[in-house]
Design an enzyme around this catalytic site. Sequence first.
Site, PDB file in Angstrom:
ATOM      1  N   HIS A  16     154.139  63.121  59.128  1.00  0.00           N
ATOM      2  CA  HIS A  16     155.554  63.313  59.438  1.00  0.00           C
ATOM      3  C   HIS A  16     155.680  64.010  60.781  1.00  0.00           C
ATOM      4  CE1 HIS A  16     154.387  67.099  57.595  1.00  0.00           C
ATOM      5  NE2 HIS A  16     155.494  67.668  58.019  1.00  0.00           N
TER       6      HIS A  16
ATOM      7  N   ASP B  27     153.836  71.265  63.371  1.00  0.00           N
ATOM      8  CA  ASP B  27     152.499  71.710  62.959  1.00  0.00           C
ATOM      9  C   ASP B  27     151.604  70.556  62.541  1.00  0.00           C
ATOM     10  OD1 ASP B  27     154.297  71.522  60.741  1.00  0.00           O
ATOM     11  OD2 ASP B  27     152.905  72.624  59.479  1.00  0.00           O
ATOM     12  N   HIS B  28     152.147  69.333  62.611  1.00  0.00           N
ATOM     13  CA  HIS B  28     151.353  68.144  62.295  1.00  0.00           C
ATOM     14  C   HIS B  28     151.186  67.201  63.486  1.00  0.00           C
ATOM     15  CE1 HIS B  28     151.274  68.730  57.830  1.00  0.00           C
ATOM     16  NE2 HIS B  28     152.258  69.548  58.168  1.00  0.00           N
TER      17      HIS B  28
ATOM     18  N   HIS C 166     156.982  66.937  61.852  1.00  0.00           N
ATOM     19  CA  HIS C 166     157.038  68.379  62.083  1.00  0.00           C
ATOM     20  C   HIS C 166     155.925  68.815  63.032  1.00  0.00           C
ATOM     21  CE1 HIS C 166     159.687  69.436  58.363  1.00  0.00           C
ATOM     22  NE2 HIS C 166     160.391  69.213  59.434  1.00  0.00           N
TER      23      HIS C 166
ATOM     24  N   HIS D 282     160.061  65.290  51.294  1.00  0.00           N
ATOM     25  CA  HIS D 282     160.090  66.433  52.197  1.00  0.00           C
ATOM     26  C   HIS D 282     161.434  66.446  52.923  1.00  0.00           C
ATOM     27  CE1 HIS D 282     158.367  69.752  54.265  1.00  0.00           C
ATOM     28  NE2 HIS D 282     158.179  69.141  55.423  1.00  0.00           N
TER      29      HIS D 282
ATOM     30  N   ASP E 148     153.453  66.757  53.950  1.00  0.00           N
ATOM     31  CA  ASP E 148     154.102  67.827  53.217  1.00  0.00           C
ATOM     32  C   ASP E 148     154.993  67.200  52.155  1.00  0.00           C
ATOM     33  OD1 ASP E 148     152.930  69.257  55.255  1.00  0.00           O
ATOM     34  OD2 ASP E 148     154.756  70.266  55.887  1.00  0.00           O
TER      35      ASP E 148
ATOM     36  N   HIS F 157     146.924  73.527  53.478  1.00  0.00           N
ATOM     37  CA  HIS F 157     148.281  73.796  53.970  1.00  0.00           C
ATOM     38  C   HIS F 157     148.854  75.054  53.312  1.00  0.00           C
ATOM     39  CE1 HIS F 157     152.530  72.886  55.087  1.00  0.00           C
ATOM     40  NE2 HIS F 157     151.956  72.225  56.098  1.00  0.00           N
TER      41      HIS F 157
END
Length: 320
Positions: A62, A66-67, A64, A139, A210, A268
């Site tokens: 996805h 942090d990914h 976000h 999510h 997530d 995670h």
Amino acid sequence: MEITFLGTSSGVPTRGRNVSSIGLKLPQRPEVWLFDCGEGTQHQLLRSELKSSQIRRVFVTHMHGDHIFGLMGLLASCGLAGNNHRVDIYGPEDLSGYIKACLRYSQMRFAFPVQVHGVTPGVVYEDGEFQVTCAPLKHRVPAFGYRVGERQRAGEFDVGKAQKLGIPPGPVYGRLKRGETVTLPDGRVVEGKDFAGIPQAGRHFVYCTDTIYCDQAVALAQGADVLVHEATFAHQDAALAFERLHSTSTMAAQVALAAGVKQLILTHFSPRYAPGNALQLSDLLAEAQAIFPHTALASDFFTYAIPRCQTTPAMAVGAG
């Protein structure tokens, strides 16, 4: 198949954990597939046994940060290092626009072919040895879980049996290994399948983050050899998990149990469970193991080799 965790923290890095990324090293070919690419992933690769020059595919769950915030830096470094092989990137539809914007405003140019694929539920990639499928998770933004399935491999060729039957070594052995029907010089007709050992079942790796607990994750993980599932929160922080649409340790364990996987690895983790705080990651592990005993905690640079199992003759139909 071997997975290496390059980042196991959620949201932000900590002193001991980087943000999300996993490398999958494929068997019998110098190739690495990356799952997510949080900020600093290229630094983690330098500290691991994986080689960035072997990365051929990147699967993004996805959008976000942090990914994905490490993706452009990694691709830039690969180009400066002289890599010229093609890299295929898979992820949500917005991923293509993100990469184009980064290229535009940084005036970066890829030094090698890069192909971006927007994914939809179902098969996203397959070749003669592997198939990758994805499914939507639950999510705050569109997110996907991925499953890598290795196709069933033929059993080892029984050289001893061939020798006992007086079949001379040479090209005929290769034909029999491929399962062909062969007519020998003396007129005998032999079947390749009669010289094959027990087929080796294909291995299956599933990555879900997530997400909060959802039926799609259970379906995606059915019967997998290893499920890597997020466990951002402890069970007592379930209210936060529902608010932020992340999983608790117990939710991850429930997915593993319902899906009948062989091994669950949690990742995670929220920084709130750092050493010195009231709840520790060991508490999350205990919560998960109470539901699904075959659970382990991931740490940065932890490597897990997915074992290969032989299947039974009754299962030796089609691809795994």
